[in-house]
Motif scaffolding. Structure first.
Motif, PDB file in Angstrom:
ATOM      1  N   HIS A 156     -47.563   1.140   0.321  1.00 50.14           N
ATOM      2  CA  HIS A 156     -48.674   1.067  -0.631  1.00 50.14           C
ATOM      3  C   HIS A 156     -49.626  -0.026  -0.157  1.00 50.14           C
ATOM      4  O   HIS A 156     -49.175  -1.075   0.288  1.00 50.14           O
TER       5      HIS A 156
ATOM      6  N   VAL B 219     -49.173  -3.699  -4.238  1.00 51.85           N
ATOM      7  CA  VAL B 219     -47.937  -3.491  -5.001  1.00 51.85           C
ATOM      8  C   VAL B 219     -48.292  -2.757  -6.295  1.00 51.85           C
ATOM      9  O   VAL B 219     -49.058  -3.286  -7.101  1.00 51.85           O
ATOM     10  N   PRO B 220     -47.787  -1.542  -6.510  1.00 49.25           N
ATOM     11  CA  PRO B 220     -48.157  -0.793  -7.718  1.00 49.25           C
ATOM     12  C   PRO B 220     -47.588  -1.452  -8.977  1.00 49.25           C
ATOM     13  O   PRO B 220     -46.542  -2.101  -8.919  1.00 49.25           O
TER      14      PRO B 220
ATOM     15  N   LEU C 276     -49.031   5.926 -13.102  1.00 45.80           N
ATOM     16  CA  LEU C 276     -50.081   5.903 -12.080  1.00 45.80           C
ATOM     17  C   LEU C 276     -50.285   7.278 -11.453  1.00 45.80           C
ATOM     18  O   LEU C 276     -49.321   8.018 -11.253  1.00 45.80           O
TER      19      LEU C 276
ATOM     20  N   LEU D 175     -51.225   5.072  -1.415  1.00 46.94           N
ATOM     21  CA  LEU D 175     -50.301   5.231  -0.279  1.00 46.94           C
ATOM     22  C   LEU D 175     -51.077   5.106   1.031  1.00 46.94           C
ATOM     23  O   LEU D 175     -52.207   5.576   1.135  1.00 46.94           O
TER      24      LEU D 175
ATOM     25  N   MET E  80     -48.901  11.891   1.350  1.00 42.06           N
ATOM     26  CA  MET E  80     -47.504  12.089   0.937  1.00 42.06           C
ATOM     27  C   MET E  80     -46.641  12.799   1.973  1.00 42.06           C
ATOM     28  O   MET E  80     -45.516  12.391   2.231  1.00 42.06           O
TER      29      MET E  80
HETATM   30  C1  HEC Z   1     -41.113   3.816   2.267  1.00 46.80           C
HETATM   31  C2  HEC Z   1     -42.333   3.911   1.511  1.00 46.80           C
HETATM   32  C3  HEC Z   1     -42.427   3.240   0.152  1.00 46.80           C
HETATM   33  C4  HEC Z   1     -42.065   1.952  -0.164  1.00 46.80           C
HETATM   34  C5  HEC Z   1     -41.485   0.891   0.768  1.00 46.80           C
HETATM   35  C6  HEC Z   1     -42.392   1.780  -1.553  1.00 46.80           C
HETATM   36  N1  HEC Z   1     -42.909   2.918  -2.054  1.00 46.80           N
HETATM   37 FE1  HEC Z   1     -43.488   3.232  -3.979  1.00 46.80          FE
HETATM   38  N2  HEC Z   1     -43.839   5.159  -3.575  1.00 46.80           N
HETATM   39  C7  HEC Z   1     -43.786   5.732  -2.322  1.00 46.80           C
HETATM   40  C8  HEC Z   1     -44.153   7.121  -2.422  1.00 46.80           C
HETATM   41  C9  HEC Z   1     -44.225   8.116  -1.274  1.00 46.80           C
HETATM   42  C10 HEC Z   1     -44.426   7.371  -3.791  1.00 46.80           C
HETATM   43  C11 HEC Z   1     -44.832   8.683  -4.448  1.00 46.80           C
HETATM   44  C12 HEC Z   1     -43.560   9.369  -4.888  1.00 46.80           C
HETATM   45  C13 HEC Z   1     -43.819  10.615  -5.678  1.00 46.80           C
HETATM   46  O1  HEC Z   1     -44.895  10.756  -6.243  1.00 46.80           O
HETATM   47  O2  HEC Z   1     -42.899  11.429  -5.735  1.00 46.80           O
HETATM   48  C14 HEC Z   1     -44.212   6.106  -4.466  1.00 46.80           C
HETATM   49  C15 HEC Z   1     -44.368   5.940  -5.837  1.00 46.80           C
HETATM   50  C16 HEC Z   1     -44.316   4.724  -6.480  1.00 46.80           C
HETATM   51  C17 HEC Z   1     -44.554   4.539  -7.897  1.00 46.80           C
HETATM   52  C18 HEC Z   1     -44.880   5.622  -8.905  1.00 46.80           C
HETATM   53  C19 HEC Z   1     -43.558   6.207  -9.376  1.00 46.80           C
HETATM   54  C20 HEC Z   1     -43.739   7.278 -10.382  1.00 46.80           C
HETATM   55  O3  HEC Z   1     -42.696   7.822 -10.789  1.00 46.80           O
HETATM   56  O4  HEC Z   1     -44.849   7.585 -10.753  1.00 46.80           O
HETATM   57  C21 HEC Z   1     -44.406   3.206  -8.168  1.00 46.80           C
HETATM   58  C22 HEC Z   1     -44.569   2.504  -9.506  1.00 46.80           C
HETATM   59  C23 HEC Z   1     -44.054   2.575  -6.905  1.00 46.80           C
HETATM   60  N3  HEC Z   1     -44.003   3.534  -5.919  1.00 46.80           N
HETATM   61  C24 HEC Z   1     -43.816   1.246  -6.766  1.00 46.80           C
HETATM   62  C25 HEC Z   1     -43.294   0.686  -5.607  1.00 46.80           C
HETATM   63  C26 HEC Z   1     -42.903  -0.703  -5.523  1.00 46.80           C
HETATM   64  C27 HEC Z   1     -42.999  -1.739  -6.658  1.00 46.80           C
HETATM   65  C28 HEC Z   1     -42.452  -0.892  -4.250  1.00 46.80           C
HETATM   66  C29 HEC Z   1     -41.855  -2.159  -3.663  1.00 46.80           C
HETATM   67  C30 HEC Z   1     -40.756  -2.742  -4.381  1.00 46.80           C
HETATM   68  C31 HEC Z   1     -42.563   0.403  -3.556  1.00 46.80           C
HETATM   69  N4  HEC Z   1     -43.090   1.293  -4.420  1.00 46.80           N
HETATM   70  C32 HEC Z   1     -42.194   0.610  -2.249  1.00 46.80           C
HETATM   71  C33 HEC Z   1     -43.432   5.121  -1.162  1.00 46.80           C
HETATM   72  C34 HEC Z   1     -42.948   3.842  -1.057  1.00 46.80           C
END
Ligand code: HEC
Ligand code: HEC
Ligand code: HEC
Length: 149
Positions: free
Chosen positions: A127, A130-131, A137, A144, A148
């Motif tokens: 990301h 940090v979301p 969202l 991203l 995806m």
């Molecule tokens: C390896 C890649 C990766 C990392 C590292 C990562 N994310 Fe994500 N994250 C994603 C992806 C890809 C999605 C979308 C998933 C989906 O929509 O199915 C996502 C979705 C999310 C969402 C939305 C979830 C939802 O159900 O709507 C949140 C909040 C989020 N991430 C927070 C975080 C946080 C906080 C961290 C660190 C602690 C993090 N992510 C680390 C790849 C990552």
């Protein structure tokens, strides 16, 4: 290609005193030679270094005259192709000299630290920011770094 010529240039520089006549070409992405190990490297006794304490072909290879053998004729299956014999994983050779702990690549999927807190730095591998985990969202808001798929 640039990386390759960089390596070849490095190798040529490094080994020129060693083999003034025979200009050898190392395979692409081959390990550097001709350098003296820094303090970060511990070379076990079974790996012989050159006269100046530098990496030479015989440091890692047991094959005689490997530096004068055309690459496609080098027997990679030979027991002494690599000093110490066949390694189940090539990294087994690397860790003889390189520190295993310090050369690990971080697993970006491990998002919690030993206290169960999120490691925010890890989030930004994927990301842009940090979301906010408390909000619903949209995909766009997740920012991203790559699509995806
Ligand atoms: C390896 C890649 C990766 C990392 C590292 C990562 N994310 Fe994500 N994250 C994603 C992806 C890809 C999605 C979308 C998933 C989906 O929509 O199915 C996502 C979705 C999310 C969402 C939305 C979830 C939802 O159900 O709507 C949140 C909040 C989020 N991430 C927070 C975080 C946080 C906080 C961290 C660190 C602690 C993090 N992510 C680390 C790849 C990552
Ligand atoms: C620090 C260790 C190290 C040194 C020093 C070293 N090599 Fe290697 N060499 C390797 C490793 C590791 C491989 C790759 C083995 C594999 O991929 O299976 C390799 C592979 C090779 C191969 C086979 C390439 C192929 O893809 O078929 C040749 C030929 C070779 N080295 C020649 C040399 C020559 C000539 C020198 C001296 C100028 C040298 N090496 C010095 C570690 C070293
Ligand atoms: C005989 C000891 C030895 C072995 C075995 C060895 N290395 Fe090295 N390696 C060195 C030395 C010495 C250097 C030079 C850097 C230093 O001294 O800190 C180096 C440097 C490197 C570098 C940095 C090169 C650069 O261009 O800056 C990489 C990457 C590397 N080694 C990977 C490997 C891998 C992968 C393996 C296993 C296939 C391996 N090494 C096996 C001794 C070794």
């Amino acid at each position: 290609m640039r990386y390759l010529s960089y390596i070849l240039a490095l190798a040529a520089l490094a080994v020129s005193p060693l083999m003034a006549e025979d200009k050898i070409e190392l395979p692409p992405f081959h390990h550097i030679v001709g350098v003296k190990p820094s303090d970060a490297i511990k070379v076990p006794n079974k790996f012989k270094l050159g006269d100046k304490g530098e990496l030479i072909c015989a440091t890692c290879h047991g094959l005689k005259d490997i530096d004068k053998t055309p690459i496609d004729e080098v027997d990679k299956e030979a027991a002494d192709f690599l000093v110490g014999g066949h390694y189940r994983n090539l990294t087994g050779l690397c860790y003889q000299c390189h520190d295993e702990q310090k050369t690990q690549r971080e697993n970006i999927h491990i998002l919690l630290d030993e206290h169960g807190e999120i490691k925010k730095k890890q989030c930004t591998y994927c990301h842009e920011e940090v979301p906010d985990r408390d909000k619903k969202l949209s995909i766009a808001e997740l920012k991203l770094r790559l699509p995806m798929e």
